[in-house]
Write an enzyme that holds these catalytic residues in place. Sequence first.
Site, PDB file in Angstrom:
ATOM      1  N   HIS A  53     -32.750  -8.636  -1.144  1.00 22.71           N
ATOM      2  CA  HIS A  53     -32.684  -9.222  -2.011  1.00 22.71           C
ATOM      3  C   HIS A  53     -30.784 -10.180  -1.767  1.00 22.71           C
ATOM      4  O   HIS A  53     -30.776 -10.911  -2.963  1.00 22.71           O
ATOM      5  CB  HIS A  53     -31.236  -7.977  -2.602  1.00 22.71           C
ATOM      6  CG  HIS A  53     -30.427  -7.084  -2.070  1.00 22.71           C
ATOM      7  ND1 HIS A  53     -30.090  -6.448  -0.894  1.00 22.71           N
ATOM      8  CD2 HIS A  53     -29.442  -7.538  -1.990  1.00 22.71           C
ATOM      9  CE1 HIS A  53     -29.090  -6.200  -0.140  1.00 22.71           C
ATOM     10  NE2 HIS A  53     -28.219  -7.264  -0.938  1.00 22.71           N
TER      11      HIS A  53
ATOM     12  N   ASP B 230     -36.029  -4.581   2.304  1.00 19.44           N
ATOM     13  CA  ASP B 230     -35.068  -4.946   1.287  1.00 19.44           C
ATOM     14  C   ASP B 230     -35.035  -5.922   3.198  1.00 19.44           C
ATOM     15  O   ASP B 230     -33.717  -6.643   3.460  1.00 19.44           O
ATOM     16  CB  ASP B 230     -33.685  -4.030   1.498  1.00 19.44           C
ATOM     17  CG  ASP B 230     -32.669  -5.159   0.946  1.00 19.44           C
ATOM     18  OD1 ASP B 230     -33.536  -5.884   0.238  1.00 19.44           O
ATOM     19  OD2 ASP B 230     -32.000  -5.308   1.279  1.00 19.44           O
TER      20      ASP B 230
ATOM     21  N   ASN C  39     -21.558  -9.783   2.912  1.00 22.64           N
ATOM     22  CA  ASN C  39     -21.983  -8.778   4.039  1.00 22.64           C
ATOM     23  C   ASN C  39     -23.302  -8.219   4.270  1.00 22.64           C
ATOM     24  O   ASN C  39     -24.024  -8.057   5.347  1.00 22.64           O
ATOM     25  CB  ASN C  39     -21.631  -7.057   4.480  1.00 22.64           C
ATOM     26  CG  ASN C  39     -20.245  -7.621   5.123  1.00 22.64           C
ATOM     27  OD1 ASN C  39     -18.846  -6.986   5.126  1.00 22.64           O
ATOM     28  ND2 ASN C  39     -20.301  -8.238   7.095  1.00 22.64           N
ATOM     29  N   SER C  40     -24.031  -8.571   2.812  1.00 20.35           N
ATOM     30  CA  SER C  40     -25.436  -8.357   3.011  1.00 20.35           C
ATOM     31  C   SER C  40     -26.831  -8.953   4.046  1.00 20.35           C
ATOM     32  O   SER C  40     -26.005 -10.443   3.605  1.00 20.35           O
ATOM     33  CB  SER C  40     -26.265  -8.695   1.670  1.00 20.35           C
ATOM     34  OG  SER C  40     -25.307  -7.191   0.364  1.00 20.35           O
TER      35      SER C  40
END
Length: 510
Positions: free
Chosen positions: A126, A156, A255-256
């Site tokens: 994402h 993901d 932080n993703s």
Amino acid sequence: MKRIALIFLAAFVGGAAAIGGYKMFEADNNGLSLAEQQNLHFASNPTNISSAGAVDFVQAAAGVSPAVVHIKTTFASSGNSRGSSPMDMMEEFFGGGGSRRQRAPRAASGSGVILTPDGYIVTNNHVVDNAEKIQVILSDRRKVEAKVIGRDANTDLALIKVDATNLPVVKMGNSDNVQVGEWVLAVGFPLDLQTTVTAGIVSAKSRSIGILGREQQQPTQEEYEEYQRTGKAPSRTNQSIESYIQTDAAINPGNSGGALVNANGELIGINAAIASQTGTNEGYGFAIPVNLAKKILDDFKKYGSVKRGYVGVTFQELNADVAESLKIEDITGLYVSDVMPNGGAAAAGIRKGDIIKRVDGKEVFASPDLQEKIGRMSPGEKVQITLSRAGKEQQVSVTLKGDESIEKPKTIFASKATGTTIDKLGASFAPASPALKAKYGVKSGVVVTGVEPGQQFDDFNVPKGFVVTTVNGKAVNTVKDMEAALPTSNNGLTTITGVGANGTFTFKFR
């Protein structure tokens, strides 16, 4: 003196041979897996970091931070909003309760982790999905463009590549060895800050939060427009794999794709989502286990996509309530609801009503216990499954099959052709799965897979994932059931009851 000279000469020759050998392998490492490249790198570049039990994280943070990068992405202003922002997954899990999705941002940011000195970087799908341009900011402040090698919405995960050499690397650890209560560090670029390190403990393992399944059920704008033109619904099914490591290390937007590491400085997870009612950290962060990521990333490197194996069953998790409704005694394991005709399970003799108790000897309590194990395997590999059938256990060997064995149920849209009543709802629906019904303790239901801005469901803040159980007092399990029930309203007042993450709701409108 002569002896010392000989020792020195031998050491010099040995060192030169080792360096030469390493350079030879380094020059031709395209055929090596990411794990093999890492083993080669760390064999020649031993790390000097604290022990796994250390309370002082200085060395671990110092070793990891240079290899965690800032990823900035740009999008077309008129692009599809679904999945285009790195914060979409987090927004879905923030508990916004059906708030309208905004237009895609022109720019957004996330984090990534360098896995090899020649520039392979892992991040979240994402973070880079639909991006027109991906820019990576390295620890030495250099800005380099990246290309996508592969990405997978089901886990993901994404693998990107920059054209650079001699980059710092984070060593991949073993997420199977992670223990609840173990100290961990989250490293990334939250809230557009520079490299930030936070500490916490592992709160839980094998955690499923339903976020990837909800994201997959939402049709893209292109799919919806195609449906409006042709009336043909897309083939979609939920193949998501969720088996998160849960941590209370502070994780925030940005932080993703960043690193979750143990006190040894080893990568054990890729930070992916948070649970929050405010949009910032509230103590619940979720990371994809690195052992699951290894297989996915190597597939990206070899094929550009994931080669996934399937058992070929649908199932629901057992607990006391589900067991009572099914009139069975077992309260642990996975109850086989259906068996795919062309799948590996059917070939192995698994039947509807069987209960999966163990996979390769490991006890199964919840869907992540099975999904993560299978997610690390490829078509053609074998898995040993222990079943309970009629109270007796037996073991079968299942050869996993590929995508061709999976049925593709269709997402059903609320069609304008059915009349103004259902069109007024302004939503798309699909039959609720047995697992979803069991989760909410309902016997009927259709799940909301999309909500149109400005329509009735949007006005009532009905979110995706909400399960409509009755319409005007009649149980509904399909869109046809809804079409039949809507005209039966009294005095034009329609009553809809359903259940979602925030409880049971009934709303009425004319």
